[in-house]
Structure formats: C-alpha cells, structure tokens
Design an enzyme around this catalytic site. Structure first.
Site, PDB file in Angstrom:
ATOM      1  N   GLU A 288       0.833  -1.211   0.000  1.00  0.00           N
ATOM      2  CA  GLU A 288       0.000   0.000   0.000  1.00  0.00           C
ATOM      3  C   GLU A 288       0.866   1.260   0.000  1.00  0.00           C
ATOM      4  O   GLU A 288       0.781   2.080   0.915  1.00  0.00           O
ATOM      5  CB  GLU A 288      -0.894   0.019   1.244  1.00  0.00           C
ATOM      6  CG  GLU A 288      -1.811  -1.167   1.387  1.00  0.00           C
ATOM      7  CD  GLU A 288      -2.481  -1.218   2.758  1.00  0.00           C
ATOM      8  OE1 GLU A 288      -2.210  -0.348   3.616  1.00  0.00           O
ATOM      9  OE2 GLU A 288      -3.272  -2.145   2.980  1.00  0.00           O
ATOM     10  N   ARG A 327       3.307  19.985   5.748  1.00  0.00           N
ATOM     11  CA  ARG A 327       4.257  19.027   6.317  1.00  0.00           C
ATOM     12  C   ARG A 327       5.336  19.672   7.203  1.00  0.00           C
ATOM     13  O   ARG A 327       5.648  19.142   8.267  1.00  0.00           O
ATOM     14  CB  ARG A 327       4.889  18.172   5.216  1.00  0.00           C
ATOM     15  CG  ARG A 327       3.855  17.369   4.398  1.00  0.00           C
ATOM     16  CD  ARG A 327       4.461  16.222   3.621  1.00  0.00           C
ATOM     17  NE  ARG A 327       4.990  15.215   4.517  1.00  0.00           N
ATOM     18  CZ  ARG A 327       6.234  15.143   4.921  1.00  0.00           C
ATOM     19  NH1 ARG A 327       7.127  15.987   4.463  1.00  0.00           N
ATOM     20  NH2 ARG A 327       6.605  14.234   5.771  1.00  0.00           N
ATOM     21  N   CYS A 357      -1.531  33.900   8.984  1.00  0.00           N
ATOM     22  CA  CYS A 357      -1.319  34.580  10.265  1.00  0.00           C
ATOM     23  C   CYS A 357      -1.058  33.577  11.381  1.00  0.00           C
ATOM     24  O   CYS A 357      -1.878  33.405  12.297  1.00  0.00           O
ATOM     25  CB  CYS A 357      -2.526  35.441  10.588  1.00  0.00           C
ATOM     26  SG  CYS A 357      -2.826  36.603   9.271  1.00  0.00           S
ATOM     27  N   GLU A 358       0.036  32.862  11.267  1.00  0.00           N
ATOM     28  CA  GLU A 358       0.452  31.876  12.269  1.00  0.00           C
ATOM     29  C   GLU A 358       1.978  31.807  12.234  1.00  0.00           C
ATOM     30  O   GLU A 358       2.562  31.748  11.137  1.00  0.00           O
ATOM     31  CB  GLU A 358      -0.046  30.465  11.903  1.00  0.00           C
ATOM     32  CG  GLU A 358      -1.524  30.341  11.753  1.00  0.00           C
ATOM     33  CD  GLU A 358      -2.138  29.322  12.709  1.00  0.00           C
ATOM     34  OE1 GLU A 358      -1.421  28.799  13.580  1.00  0.00           O
ATOM     35  OE2 GLU A 358      -3.337  29.089  12.549  1.00  0.00           O
TER      36      GLU A 358
END
Ligand code: LLP
Length: 428
Positions: A288, A327, A357-358
């Site tokens: 998978e 990520r 805004c972080e």
C-alpha cells in the site's frame, strides 16, 4: 530517480521548463511528473514479480483524478480510507474489486457504498467494527470480505505523528488479541475472512522495522490461511523517500555514489529483505505505498513576494504556505527548496514563510539556501505526496492549480480556485 532537473539554466519537469508553467498558470502551483509516477510504480511492482502480489496505491497521498487514472492504467489497485476516495477511484476508471477500504472510523453509509461497489476487502480495525459490518452486510443481503488490521507493536522509528504500529497507537488490533478476533468473526454469517493487514508507519528510511514486523506477523498469516483459508496478507505502505537531497536524487548516478550504510531504501532492497519470509506463505501480498509513488513526483512552485530583514533573521515571504503544504508545520517535514533559475552558487541563511497569520507558517527556518529575490519563483521538492491533499483554504486563500506533465506536454488537472469557488457552498 525522478524527472525534475536543471537544463539550460532553468528547472524542468521532464521536457517542460517550469518557468513556462508559471508564466501561463501563475503560482502557487503544484506540478507532477507522469514519468516519475510510472517509474515508481513499475519499479516497486517489478521488485515483487516473483510472487503473487498487488500494488494498491494509497490514494490519500495524492488523489487527483488524473494521477489515479494514470495508475489505474498501469494496473494499480487502490488503498482507500473513505467513501470519497472510492468515488474518486471509480471516476478515474479504477476497479473497486482491486480496492481495499481501511480507516478507523468507517460510517454505515461508507460501508454500504463500498460493499455495493464490490470492494476487494474491508480492513477492519476492531471487533466492534466487524460486528457492525456483519450487520450492514446482512441487511444488504451481501457477504462482506474483510481482513483484520493487526497492530504488531513494532517501532517504525519515524515521526511520532506518522507511526502507527505501536500498541499505544489507535490503529489495528493488538497482536495478542488478533487470533481470538478471527475466531469470533469466523462465526459471523455475513463476513468472509479474506486476509490480514498491517501498516507500521510512514516515511520509514530503513528496512529493519519492516523486516521485524513481517517476521513477527508472517506465522500468524500462515495460521490464518490454514484455519480460515485467507487469501492475502497486506504489509501496508510506509517506504520512505528522499527529502533532504531531493533534486540530486533525480539522477541515477546519485544513488550509486551513496555509501552503503546511508543508502536510501530502494524497492529492490525492500523486496529482497522481506521476500524470503513472504514467499513461503503462498498468499497474495498486497503493498500500500503512497509516498513512495507520489512524493518525489511533485513540486510546489511559489513566488517570493518580499524579503524582510529583521534584526536576527532574513525572511523570504512567499505566496504559498502551510495552507498548501502543511508538512513542515505539522511533522517538522523537510522539503528541499531550489530556485527555478539555476543558482550561481551564492547562498544565504533564511526563513521561507507564507502569508498565513500563524508563526507555524514556514517552509524552512534558518536554512542556508541558494539566493533568490522577490519576483523569483522557488520549488519545494518532494511535494507530490501529502501536499495538495492536505491543503486547505485557511485565511480564505483559494487552492492552487495542479499540472500533470508527460514528456513535453503539460495539462491542467485541477483548476485554480477562484474567490467565487471559495464561497460556493455557503449561504447568507
Ligand atoms: N496504508 C495505511 C493503512 C496507511 O495508514 C498509510 C498512510 C499508507 C498505507 C500509506 O503510507 P505511505 O506509503 O504513504 O507512507 N501526512 C503524513 C503521512 C500520513 C500517512 C498516513 N497513512 C505525511 O505527510 O508525512
């Protein structure tokens, strides 16, 4: 190997200069290489050619319809984790009878949908879920093919958020409890015990945890075959890719130059380490992979808007950020950053940050990068997996467009969102 490289001073995807795509489609822009998808799928598929097997691409890594169609045409199966993913696979021309349905929180509607579509197997996470699937299948007058997911309690030695095979993780049934789960499920009339599944984590860069898990679980698979006639053993995904030296790793020569101790995982080394244990089982082996197939097949292109020199840092502010590639913020993920215009060799230490805004909205911090200035476009490498699929419209930024390159041809496989698209489903 992948198909992103410099040619005539500019970064290309296969035969297409990325600067041409930026001129035509703007930024932020995801660009994928069809040749890289094909190469990755084919290499992994061939590495297992000695045994009965199926590569079931993990749709969650990159679910663009054109990507799914490309893989379906190569004969890929699909590992899905929602009704929505099966819907995509079907729309892309994939075959539900080559799909497995995993996930810890399957709803009744999803179970009904996948059963009606003729799924190959539902990978079940608990006995409670097995009982519920049995009930739903009975109501539909169908028999549900299932596999339990075993949690082998093996340390995948990867980031804690993407490690899944330890007993403290929410996934699967404890190794010690799994035999009893099969025993009880074998009495449920609307279930067919079709296989056994496991997945220990994602972005594994060494083969040892895979070997440990396969060796631990193979005897169980053999017992289940004997007792219940199961037909497959899914060993999950998780093969890691190159993030740090991503651009260079596109060349065949880079691989041969790597010292043996630090050589990255290849399909050949993965297969040769586990085939001796898998082959004698006589079961169909399912793989998978998500990231291995899609990760190095994509880049995110973003334009530098401003340079801001603070007292302690230089910030390059770009027109994409954590809303398009989460990520770095979520898993401390490293994506190599290269300018589209081949560098003259000059470098500088910078933070590359987005418009959100972080403070967590960064692509890298304190990293020595080839120098680039406002107006120039950079590429975030290895962004083909868990990039666009995890993108959001946070701060009401429209989603980027996606382009699939095949040789000299480039097609828009997802239009850029407009402001109107952003509010389409809302009402005042
Ligand atoms: N099978 C199962 C049951 C899975 O949970 C996953 C991934 C895969 C297969 C595919 O794993 P892969 O071959 O791609 O490693 N968003 C994270 C990765 C989350 C992986 C979730 N499960 C990231 O960006 O690193």
């Amino acid at each position: 190997m992948h198909s992103f490289h410099y040619s005539n001073g500019g970064l290309h995807c296969e035969d297409v200069p990325l600067s041409d795509l930026v001129s035509e489609h703007g930024t932020p822009l995801y660009v994928y290489s069809a040749a890289t998808f094909r190469d990755r799928f084919t290499k992994l598929d061939s590495a297992f050619s000695e045994i009965d097997h199926e590569v079931a691409y993990a749709v969650k890594a990159n679910s663009n319809l054109s990507v799914l169609r490309l893989l379906a045409r190569l004969g890929s199966g699909f590992d899905i984790v929602s009704g929505g993913e099966l819907y995509r696979v079907i729309k892309a021309g994939g075959d539900p009878s080559k799909c497995t349905f995993a996930g810890v929180g399957k709803t009744r509607a999803e179970i009904e949908y996948v059963l009606k579509e003729g799924i190959y197997s539902i990978n079940v996470e608990s006995e409670e879920e097995a009982a519920f699937i049995n009930k739903v299948a009975g109501e539909l007058g169908l028999i549900a093919p299932i596999a339990f997911r075993v949690n082998p309690n093996v340390d995948a030695k990867t980031h804690k958020y993407i490690s899944t095979g330890k007993s403290e993780n929410k996934f699967g049934i404890d190794f010690e409890l799994i035999a009893a789960a099969y025993e009880r499920a074998s009495k449920l009339p609307n279930l067919q015990l079709k296989g056994l599944q496991m997945h220990i984590g994602s972005q594994l860069t060494s083969v040892a945890p895979f070997v440990e898990a396969v060796e631990k679980v193979a005897p169980l698979a053999a017992d289940l075959k004997r007792q219940y006639g199961i037909e497959f053993f899914s060993i999950g995904g998780g093969i890691g890719i190159i993030y740090e030296d991503a651009l260079a790793s596109g060349k065949e020569s880079w691989w041969t130059e790597q010292p043996e101790e630090t050589r990255p995982l290849t399909p050949e080394c993965y297969a040769s380490a586990i085939l001796p244990t898998l082959q004698p089982l006589g079961l169909k082996i399912l793989l998978e992979p998500g990231r291995f197939i899609a990760g190095n097949a994509g880049v995110l292109l973003t334009e530098c808007l401003y340079e801001k020199k603070g007292s302690s840092k230089t910030f390059k502010i770009v027109d994409s950020g954590m809303h398009h590639l989460i990520r770095p913020a979520l898993y401390e993920g490293h994506h190599e950053i290269v300018p589209l215009k081949e560098s003259s060799g000059e470098t500088e230490q910078v933070d590359v940050v987005g418009p959100i805004c972080e403070s967590g909205d960064f692509f890298c911090q304190n990293r020595e990068l080839p120098r680039f200035m406002p107006g120039e476009t950079i590429a975030l490498m290895s962004a083909g997996a868990y990039g666009m699929v995890m993108a959001t419209t946070y701060n009401s930024h429209p989603l980027p467009a996606e382009i699939l390159v095949d040789g000299a041809e480039a097609r828009v496989v997802r239009k850029r969102q407009s402001f109107a698209d952003l509010i389409e489903a809302e009402e005042v």
